[in-house]
Design an enzyme around this catalytic site. Structure first.
Site, short mmCIF file in Angstrom:
data_model
loop_
_atom_site.label_atom_id
_atom_site.label_comp_id
_atom_site.label_asym_id
_atom_site.label_seq_id
_atom_site.Cartn_x
_atom_site.Cartn_y
_atom_site.Cartn_z
N SER A 52 0.85 -1.19 0.00
CA SER A 52 0.00 0.00 0.00
C SER A 52 0.89 1.24 0.00
O SER A 52 1.79 1.36 0.83
CB SER A 52 -0.90 0.00 1.24
N LYS A 75 -1.42 -1.02 -4.17
CA LYS A 75 -2.59 -0.24 -3.75
C LYS A 75 -2.20 1.22 -3.65
O LYS A 75 -1.22 1.57 -2.99
CB LYS A 75 -3.14 -0.73 -2.41
N LYS A 99 -3.48 5.19 -2.78
CA LYS A 99 -4.46 6.06 -2.15
C LYS A 99 -4.84 7.17 -3.14
O LYS A 99 -3.98 7.76 -3.79
CB LYS A 99 -3.89 6.68 -0.87
N ASP A 104 -7.58 3.03 -3.45
CA ASP A 104 -8.24 3.12 -2.14
C ASP A 104 -8.65 4.56 -1.91
O ASP A 104 -7.80 5.45 -1.80
CB ASP A 104 -7.30 2.64 -1.04
N GLU A 125 -11.51 0.65 -3.59
CA GLU A 125 -11.86 0.34 -2.21
C GLU A 125 -12.55 1.53 -1.54
O GLU A 125 -12.05 2.65 -1.59
CB GLU A 125 -10.59 -0.03 -1.43
N ASP A 184 -14.52 -1.72 2.88
CA ASP A 184 -13.59 -1.75 3.99
C ASP A 184 -14.31 -1.23 5.23
O ASP A 184 -14.91 -1.99 5.99
CB ASP A 184 -12.36 -0.89 3.63
N LYS A 208 -10.24 -6.65 7.98
CA LYS A 208 -9.23 -6.19 8.93
C LYS A 208 -9.64 -6.67 10.31
O LYS A 208 -10.75 -6.40 10.76
CB LYS A 208 -9.10 -4.67 8.91
N GLY A 260 -4.14 -3.85 5.94
CA GLY A 260 -3.19 -3.50 6.98
C GLY A 260 -3.56 -2.21 7.68
O GLY A 260 -4.27 -1.37 7.12
#
Length: 376
Positions: free
Chosen positions: A143, A169, A171, A196, A221, A246, A270, A298
């Site tokens: 990530s 991944k 952001k 994400d 996500e 998520d 998670k 994570g």
């Protein structure tokens, strides 16, 4: 699987308050994190076995409503007293005992995790075995937080791909999304990439988000509100790109409703967000029955939390690479030995009892601000 025996009485629980500095700041659409405050929970039985869990709440309530301080309050004043008042023969009972305490899932998971580790060690099996996991190795992705420039981002991706990570991944947030993703896809046409959003968009952005369908992403996500499953169903019906939920999924019931509504095609499990390993297993089993892919996200964990994630990911429906990168990705020194290592995008699952890693007592001492002891 080896027959499991009754967990012997808990003799003591210790809370260790730690502060560790990430190698570099981690930026999301919410803000930036560099110093991570958290708790290591330690449960000790009358045989001298020690089980360890880790809290994942942040210092401010940017991910969920929980914080480091609220976790301490709930663990000290509610969860630990509940354990003192009850006998436990299996870790699955812990979530049942904690049920009257509403939400506060990260506090619950921190305490329950130590009990799971203690249970596995008491029975001389790995935590993976105790959970019913079967994989000997797991694929992992990476990530990457929001970077100062696209050039910086490209360089990071190149480095992580060279290290063998199986998925990237990224952001994103409004103003830092399509242009960045298009450039990344241009540079890496065949790399599995997911975006994400951390709830940065609304249904007003539906036309904008449909541009994702041209980028062949693995998933987007949590594009919409952190507590939504209804609007996500509307958005998923308008997108070819799979939506992964998520923050919206805090329990098996949340997952059931999201699946029935068609709100997503993938779920990120998670441990801290859903209240512990027992609930995580239930969500996994539900998704397996309905053909929903899952992966393990994570929370910038240190080694104990990372080890719990590895054990969970050995369950069969974890078919997508998770975020459990190696310790050295985040920390100069981790609190476990050996540290979690990634080789060609793979973590080999420890066969040792419990989490399969030892606490590096000197390193943990260096990062520990205080320890509180609760005798049973």
């Amino acid at each position: 699987m080896k027959e499991l025996h009754i967990l012997l009485p808990i003799k003591q629980i210790r809370l260790h308050k730690l502060t560790m500095r990430l190698k570099e700041p981690f930026m999301t659409s919410f803000g930036t994190v560099q110093d991570k405050d958290f708790f290591i929970t330690e449960a000790i039985d009358d045989k001298g076995n020690h089980g360890f869990g880790e809290s994942v709440a942040f210092s401010s309530p940017w991910y969920t409503e929980e914080t480091v301080q609220t976790s301490l309050h709930v663990m000290e004043d509610f969860l630990i007293p509940i354990l003192m008042e009850n006998e436990i023969s299996h870790p699955d009972q812990v979530s049942e005992l904690f049920y009257p305490v509403k939400r506060n899932n990260m506090a619950k998971a921190a305490v329950e995790g130590a009990i799971w580790d203690l249970y596995a060690k008491n029975n001389q099996i790995s935590l993976s075995q105790a959970l019913g996991g079967t994989k000997k190795e797991i694929d992992v992705g990476i990530s990457i937080g929001i970077q100062p420039t696209v050039k910086d981002l490209i360089q990071k991706i190149e480095r992580f791909l060279e290290e063998g990570y199986k998925r990237i991944k990224l952001k994103i947030k409004p103003g830092l999304d399509m242009e960045v993703l298009r450039e990344v896809r241009k540079q890496f046409p065949f790399t599995p990439i997911m975006a994400d959003a951390n709830s940065a968009y609304t249904l007003k952005d539906i036309d904008h988000l449909q541009e994702l369908d041209d980028l062949d992403l693995l998933m987007i996500e949590q594009p919409l509100a952190h507590d939504d499953i209804v609007d996500h169903a509307t958005l998923q019906s308008a997108l070819k790109t799979p939506i992964c939920l998520d923050e919206s999924i805090n329990s098996m019931e949340d997952a059931r409703k999201a699946i029935e509504l068609g709100s997503c095609r993938i779920i990120n499990i998670k441990i801290g967000r859903v209240g512990g390993l027992t609930e995580a297993k239930k969500i996994h089993d539900l998704c397996q029955r309905h053909g929903i892919q899952v992966w393990c996200g994570g929370m910038l964990e240190a080694g104990v939390g990372r080890a719990h994630n590895i054990a969970l990911t050995t369950l069969p429906q974890f078919v997508l690479p998770g975020d459990t990168a190696g310790s050295s990705r985040y920390w100069e020194k981790d609190i476990i030995k050996p540290e979690v290592r990634v080789e060609d995008g793979i973590i080999h699952v420890s066969k040792g009892p419990g989490i399969g890693y030892d606490i590096d007592e000197q390193v943990m001492k260096d990062f520990t601000e205080w320890t509180r002891v609760y005798d049973f």
